[in-house]
Design a protein around this motif. Structure first.
Motif, PDB file in Angstrom:
ATOM      1  N   TRP A 111       1.523  -1.389   0.759  1.00  0.00           N
ATOM      2  CA  TRP A 111      -0.120   0.014   0.369  1.00  0.00           C
ATOM      3  C   TRP A 111       1.341   0.902   0.065  1.00  0.00           C
ATOM      4  CZ3 TRP A 111      -4.955   0.025  -0.727  1.00  0.00           C
ATOM      5  CH2 TRP A 111      -5.777  -0.986  -0.122  1.00  0.00           C
ATOM      6  N   SER A 112       0.607   2.476  -1.101  1.00  0.00           N
ATOM      7  CA  SER A 112       1.054   3.735  -0.725  1.00  0.00           C
ATOM      8  C   SER A 112       1.139   4.246   1.035  1.00  0.00           C
ATOM      9  CB  SER A 112       0.474   4.594  -1.450  1.00  0.00           C
ATOM     10  OG  SER A 112      -0.670   4.933  -1.453  1.00  0.00           O
ATOM     11  N   PRO A 113       1.774   4.742   1.399  1.00  0.00           N
ATOM     12  CA  PRO A 113       0.934   5.395   2.623  1.00  0.00           C
ATOM     13  C   PRO A 113      -0.169   6.630   2.429  1.00  0.00           C
ATOM     14  CG  PRO A 113       3.974   6.066   2.205  1.00  0.00           C
ATOM     15  CD  PRO A 113       3.116   5.225   1.086  1.00  0.00           C
ATOM     16  N   CYS A 114      -0.201   7.155   1.674  1.00  0.00           N
ATOM     17  CA  CYS A 114      -1.585   7.694   1.710  1.00  0.00           C
ATOM     18  C   CYS A 114      -2.931   7.311   1.773  1.00  0.00           C
ATOM     19  CB  CYS A 114      -1.330   8.837   0.708  1.00  0.00           C
ATOM     20  SG  CYS A 114      -1.975   7.691  -1.097  1.00  0.00           S
ATOM     21  N   GLY A 115      -3.150   5.324   1.529  1.00  0.00           N
ATOM     22  CA  GLY A 115      -3.919   4.361   0.947  1.00  0.00           C
ATOM     23  C   GLY A 115      -4.768   4.602   0.174  1.00  0.00           C
ATOM     24  N   GLN A 116      -4.283   6.006  -0.593  1.00  0.00           N
ATOM     25  CA  GLN A 116      -4.837   5.676  -2.404  1.00  0.00           C
ATOM     26  C   GLN A 116      -4.546   4.369  -3.171  1.00  0.00           C
ATOM     27  OE1 GLN A 116      -4.646   9.768  -3.502  1.00  0.00           O
ATOM     28  NE2 GLN A 116      -5.187  10.356  -1.680  1.00  0.00           N
ATOM     29  N   PHE A 117      -3.473   4.056  -3.163  1.00  0.00           N
ATOM     30  CA  PHE A 117      -3.039   3.264  -3.928  1.00  0.00           C
ATOM     31  C   PHE A 117      -2.110   2.081  -3.241  1.00  0.00           C
ATOM     32  CE2 PHE A 117      -1.448   7.701  -5.577  1.00  0.00           C
ATOM     33  CZ  PHE A 117      -1.750   8.348  -6.306  1.00  0.00           C
ATOM     34  N   LEU A 118      -2.336   1.275  -4.199  1.00  0.00           N
ATOM     35  CA  LEU A 118      -1.993  -0.471  -3.830  1.00  0.00           C
ATOM     36  C   LEU A 118      -0.958  -0.743  -4.999  1.00  0.00           C
ATOM     37  CD1 LEU A 118      -1.895  -3.050  -2.409  1.00  0.00           C
ATOM     38  CD2 LEU A 118      -4.222  -3.575  -3.267  1.00  0.00           C
ATOM     39  N   ALA A 119       0.366  -1.137  -4.934  1.00  0.00           N
ATOM     40  CA  ALA A 119       1.449  -1.805  -6.090  1.00  0.00           C
ATOM     41  C   ALA A 119       1.198  -3.142  -5.883  1.00  0.00           C
ATOM     42  CB  ALA A 119       2.993  -1.258  -5.495  1.00  0.00           C
ATOM     43  N   VAL A 120       1.360  -4.078  -7.237  1.00  0.00           N
ATOM     44  CA  VAL A 120       1.243  -5.055  -7.353  1.00  0.00           C
ATOM     45  C   VAL A 120       2.492  -5.528  -7.111  1.00  0.00           C
ATOM     46  CG1 VAL A 120      -0.049  -7.407  -7.487  1.00  0.00           C
ATOM     47  CG2 VAL A 120      -1.433  -5.606  -6.964  1.00  0.00           C
ATOM     48  N   GLY A 121       3.435  -6.565  -7.261  1.00  0.00           N
ATOM     49  CA  GLY A 121       4.772  -6.502  -8.184  1.00  0.00           C
ATOM     50  C   GLY A 121       4.088  -8.030  -8.569  1.00  0.00           C
ATOM     51  N   PHE A 167       5.613 -11.911 -10.874  1.00  0.00           N
ATOM     52  CA  PHE A 167       6.587 -13.307 -11.847  1.00  0.00           C
ATOM     53  C   PHE A 167       6.176 -12.846 -13.658  1.00  0.00           C
ATOM     54  CE2 PHE A 167       5.791 -15.146  -7.829  1.00  0.00           C
ATOM     55  CZ  PHE A 167       7.248 -16.207  -7.581  1.00  0.00           C
ATOM     56  N   ASP A 168       5.980 -11.892 -14.044  1.00  0.00           N
ATOM     57  CA  ASP A 168       5.729 -11.445 -15.161  1.00  0.00           C
ATOM     58  C   ASP A 168       6.718  -9.839 -15.953  1.00  0.00           C
ATOM     59  OD1 ASP A 168       4.412  -9.760 -14.461  1.00  0.00           O
ATOM     60  OD2 ASP A 168       2.921 -10.018 -16.608  1.00  0.00           O
ATOM     61  N   GLN A 169       7.215  -9.747 -14.216  1.00  0.00           N
ATOM     62  CA  GLN A 169       8.394  -8.393 -14.040  1.00  0.00           C
ATOM     63  C   GLN A 169       7.849  -7.396 -14.350  1.00  0.00           C
ATOM     64  OE1 GLN A 169      11.774  -9.752 -16.991  1.00  0.00           O
ATOM     65  NE2 GLN A 169      11.382 -11.340 -17.125  1.00  0.00           N
ATOM     66  N   ILE A 170       6.116  -7.305 -14.265  1.00  0.00           N
ATOM     67  CA  ILE A 170       5.729  -5.991 -14.252  1.00  0.00           C
ATOM     68  C   ILE A 170       5.038  -5.261 -13.353  1.00  0.00           C
ATOM     69  CG2 ILE A 170       3.191  -5.346 -15.218  1.00  0.00           C
ATOM     70  CD1 ILE A 170       3.765  -6.748 -17.448  1.00  0.00           C
ATOM     71  N   LEU A 171       5.211  -4.373 -12.188  1.00  0.00           N
ATOM     72  CA  LEU A 171       4.193  -3.405 -11.666  1.00  0.00           C
ATOM     73  C   LEU A 171       3.299  -2.763 -11.758  1.00  0.00           C
ATOM     74  CD1 LEU A 171       4.636  -2.481  -8.807  1.00  0.00           C
ATOM     75  CD2 LEU A 171       5.625  -0.246  -9.726  1.00  0.00           C
ATOM     76  N   ARG A 172       2.144  -3.744 -11.115  1.00  0.00           N
ATOM     77  CA  ARG A 172       0.946  -2.901 -11.799  1.00  0.00           C
ATOM     78  C   ARG A 172       0.405  -1.985 -10.557  1.00  0.00           C
ATOM     79  NH1 ARG A 172       1.477  -7.844 -13.734  1.00  0.00           N
ATOM     80  NH2 ARG A 172       1.249  -7.839 -16.131  1.00  0.00           N
ATOM     81  N   ALA A 173      -0.581  -0.910 -10.858  1.00  0.00           N
ATOM     82  CA  ALA A 173      -0.749   0.324  -9.317  1.00  0.00           C
ATOM     83  C   ALA A 173      -2.645   0.560  -9.849  1.00  0.00           C
ATOM     84  CB  ALA A 173       0.451   1.543  -9.357  1.00  0.00           C
ATOM     85  N   LEU A 174      -2.879   0.379  -8.599  1.00  0.00           N
ATOM     86  CA  LEU A 174      -4.001   0.501  -8.722  1.00  0.00           C
ATOM     87  C   LEU A 174      -5.050   1.576  -7.870  1.00  0.00           C
ATOM     88  CD1 LEU A 174      -4.004  -2.590  -8.686  1.00  0.00           C
ATOM     89  CD2 LEU A 174      -5.980  -3.137  -8.385  1.00  0.00           C
ATOM     90  N   ASN A 175      -5.371   2.100  -7.816  1.00  0.00           N
ATOM     91  CA  ASN A 175      -6.561   3.177  -7.383  1.00  0.00           C
ATOM     92  C   ASN A 175      -7.745   2.548  -6.041  1.00  0.00           C
ATOM     93  OD1 ASN A 175      -7.877   5.477  -6.827  1.00  0.00           O
ATOM     94  ND2 ASN A 175      -6.645   6.502  -8.151  1.00  0.00           N
ATOM     95  N   GLN A 176      -7.788   3.714  -5.009  1.00  0.00           N
ATOM     96  CA  GLN A 176      -8.286   2.433  -4.228  1.00  0.00           C
ATOM     97  C   GLN A 176      -9.448   2.661  -4.155  1.00  0.00           C
ATOM     98  OE1 GLN A 176      -8.313   4.435  -0.389  1.00  0.00           O
ATOM     99  NE2 GLN A 176      -8.733   2.586   1.246  1.00  0.00           N
ATOM    100  N   LEU A 177      -9.632   4.337  -5.322  1.00  0.00           N
ATOM    101  CA  LEU A 177     -11.238   4.915  -5.099  1.00  0.00           C
ATOM    102  C   LEU A 177     -12.072   4.203  -6.410  1.00  0.00           C
ATOM    103  CD1 LEU A 177     -10.508   8.664  -5.602  1.00  0.00           C
ATOM    104  CD2 LEU A 177     -11.505   6.943  -3.725  1.00  0.00           C
ATOM    105  N   THR A 178     -11.072   3.480  -7.392  1.00  0.00           N
ATOM    106  CA  THR A 178     -12.008   2.406  -8.685  1.00  0.00           C
ATOM    107  C   THR A 178     -11.508   0.948  -8.201  1.00  0.00           C
ATOM    108  OG1 THR A 178     -10.149   3.480  -9.951  1.00  0.00           O
ATOM    109  CG2 THR A 178     -12.539   4.816  -9.906  1.00  0.00           C
ATOM    110  N   TRP A 179     -10.590   1.134  -7.960  1.00  0.00           N
ATOM    111  CA  TRP A 179      -9.989  -0.157  -7.688  1.00  0.00           C
ATOM    112  C   TRP A 179      -9.107  -0.469  -9.265  1.00  0.00           C
ATOM    113  CZ3 TRP A 179      -7.648  -1.126  -2.745  1.00  0.00           C
ATOM    114  CH2 TRP A 179      -8.477  -0.877  -2.000  1.00  0.00           C
ATOM    115  N   LYS A 180      -9.083   0.311 -10.146  1.00  0.00           N
ATOM    116  CA  LYS A 180      -8.502  -0.137 -11.479  1.00  0.00           C
ATOM    117  C   LYS A 180      -7.303   0.060 -11.775  1.00  0.00           C
ATOM    118  CE  LYS A 180     -13.293  -0.611 -12.359  1.00  0.00           C
ATOM    119  NZ  LYS A 180     -13.141  -2.290 -13.312  1.00  0.00           N
ATOM    120  N   THR A 181      -6.558  -0.515 -12.480  1.00  0.00           N
ATOM    121  CA  THR A 181      -4.988  -0.846 -12.725  1.00  0.00           C
ATOM    122  C   THR A 181      -4.997   0.431 -13.522  1.00  0.00           C
ATOM    123  OG1 THR A 181      -5.605  -3.086 -13.082  1.00  0.00           O
ATOM    124  CG2 THR A 181      -3.659  -1.712 -13.902  1.00  0.00           C
ATOM    125  N   PHE A 182      -3.797   1.742 -13.183  1.00  0.00           N
ATOM    126  CA  PHE A 182      -4.198   3.344 -13.911  1.00  0.00           C
ATOM    127  C   PHE A 182      -2.769   3.011 -13.615  1.00  0.00           C
ATOM    128  CE2 PHE A 182      -2.892   3.805  -9.155  1.00  0.00           C
ATOM    129  CZ  PHE A 182      -1.512   4.424  -9.481  1.00  0.00           C
TER     130      PHE A 182
END
Length: 427
Positions: A188-198, A200-215
């Motif tokens: 989780w980001s310290p502000c709580g608004q974002f979730l980072a998911v790392g 095994f396919d070597q890609i970092l994906r970031a999700l927004n807590q408001l919509t739970w969509k990958t931005f």
């Protein structure tokens, strides 16, 4: 940077939550030091070698886990004569931690047979049988910073990230792909608004807590090409040189002494120092191809952490162990790439600002901030940094060698990098 002398340690080291004390394991002894002076405040003796340490949230109590026994011992800083010893007998102790009120200790027995809550107020204990079922194990679970939601992710064999509310409602299910190994790291980001998911396919994906969509999706490529706004710093060796043009021998100087006696021993031997060099594009990055026939392949996002202001996040792709990637979340782009000579052991953010410190198992520290990057020489003989930890107020950085530790304080900002490189700093 300023550094203290080195002190002995043989195990875990841990700052207290109130930032005033540092607990250090030295074999079977627990040493409590003042963070500012590093003077010994308390010294406790355990019945065996200390395996782990945890402070109570009020910083008044501290517990030590002894894996060889298995036993947990607790101590009080305000009452030196007070002691506590917990022995689960044949059930054993796999893990121990403090409750939020700092007056209870929770222990988990081997094989998750039971969870026991021990009271320090009246010596009572409560047993909870079978707190976890092995057939329904999850890879990890973490509360958001504001306690508004919980993230749960599955084992690496299946890509599944679930977001729950505290009342048990499933808010979102996320699956980036179906085939192949799945989630490796989540933060989780310290502000709580974002979730980072790392993954095994070597890609970092970031999700927004408001919509739970990958931005955002950040890919770790092997070659960085133009156009790119990122700065690539590469660690290189620079020979130490001494200007001899102003040196001469008088007629009274003993001529049987060789001329190079004026040259420092390190320079005479051709020693080098490290520095960062800014690279031009394209830049090819070193990578390792994981063995397909071995379990737990060294691939995917193994390190992942947010800066305290939630603007930056760093990653290390495990099949590129010498590379640290720093991503700018506000601009949704790669900000910096640090190319080290050796594999990155640990990287930690300053808890008070967007400043990053990393180590590679050498006698140097490496620092980055939005203003640039630099290498710092540690002025301690044979001191090799294997691990690091910040005090929560950012006042002190703990550096661990194999059998010793020292503390450091950052007293100056990073230099301007307008000249295209950053030299090592002698302190």
């Amino acid at each position: 940077m300023e550094f203290t002398d080195a002190y002995k340690q043989t195990g875990p080291c841990c700052f207290s939550p109130n930032t005033r004390y540092l607990a250090v394991a030295v074999d079977y002894r627990l040493v409590i030091r003042d963070v500012v002076s590093l003077k010994v405040i308390q010294l406790y003796s355990c019945v065996d070698k200390i395996s782990y340490i945890e402070w109570a949230l009020d910083s008044e109590y501290i517990l030590c886990g002894l894996h060889k026994r298995p036993v947990v011992q607790a101590w009080s800083l305000t009452q030196p004569e007070w002691t506590c010893k917990i022995d689960e007998g044949p059930a054993g102790i796999a893990y121990a931690r403090w409750s939020p009120d700092s007056r209870h200790i929770l222990t988990t027995s081997e094989f998750q047979v039971r969870l026991t809550v021990w009271s320090l107020l009246n010596t009572a204990c409560v047993h909870v049988q079978w707190p976890k079922h092995a057939s329904k194990d999850l890879a990890g679970i973490e509360w958001s910073p504001g306690d508004s939601s919980i993230v749960i992710w599955d084992s690496l064999l299946e890509y599944k990230v679930l977001i729950y509310s505290p009342d048990g409602r499933c808010l979102f299910k996320y699956q980036a792909y179906e085939s192949g190994l799945g989630v490796k790291t989540v933060a989780w980001s310290p502000c709580g608004q974002f979730l980072a998911v790392g993954s095994f396919d070597q890609i970092l994906r970031a999700l927004n807590q408001l919509t739970w969509k990958t931005f955002a999706e950040f890919t770790h490529v092997t070659t960085i090409r133009s156009p790119c706004n990122a700065v690539v710093f590469k660690e290189v060796d620079e020979p130490l040189q001494l200007d001899m043009s102003e040196l001469y021998l008088s007629d009274n100087f003993p001529h049987n002494i060789q001329g190079n006696c004026l040259v420092p021993e390190s320079a005479a031997e051709g020693n080098t120092r490290v520095k960062y060099k800014v690279m031009d594009f394209p830049v090819s990055l070193p990578f390792q191809k994981p063995a397909p026939d071995k379990p737990n392949p060294k691939q995917g996002i193994g390190l992942l952490s947010w800066s305290n202001d939630s603007q930056y996040v760093f990653t290390r792709n495990d099949n590129m162990p010498t590379i640290l990637w720093i991503w700018d979340i506000r601009r949704l782009e790669l900000a910096t790439v640090l190319v080290q000579k050796d594999p990155i052991r640990t990287a930690v953010w300053d808890p008070t600002c967007a400043r990053l410190v990393l180590c590679t198992g050498t006698s140097q520290l490496y620092m980055w901030s939005p203003s640039g990057a630099c290498c710092v020489n540690i002025p301690l003989s044979n001191f090799v940094v294997c691990d690091m930890k910040w005090n929560s107020d950012g006042s002190c950085l703990l550096l661990k060698d194999r059998e010793s530790f020292c503390c450091s304080a950052v007293v100056s900002v990073l230099p301007d990098t307008s000249e295209g490189s950053s030299d090592s700093e002698d302190v």
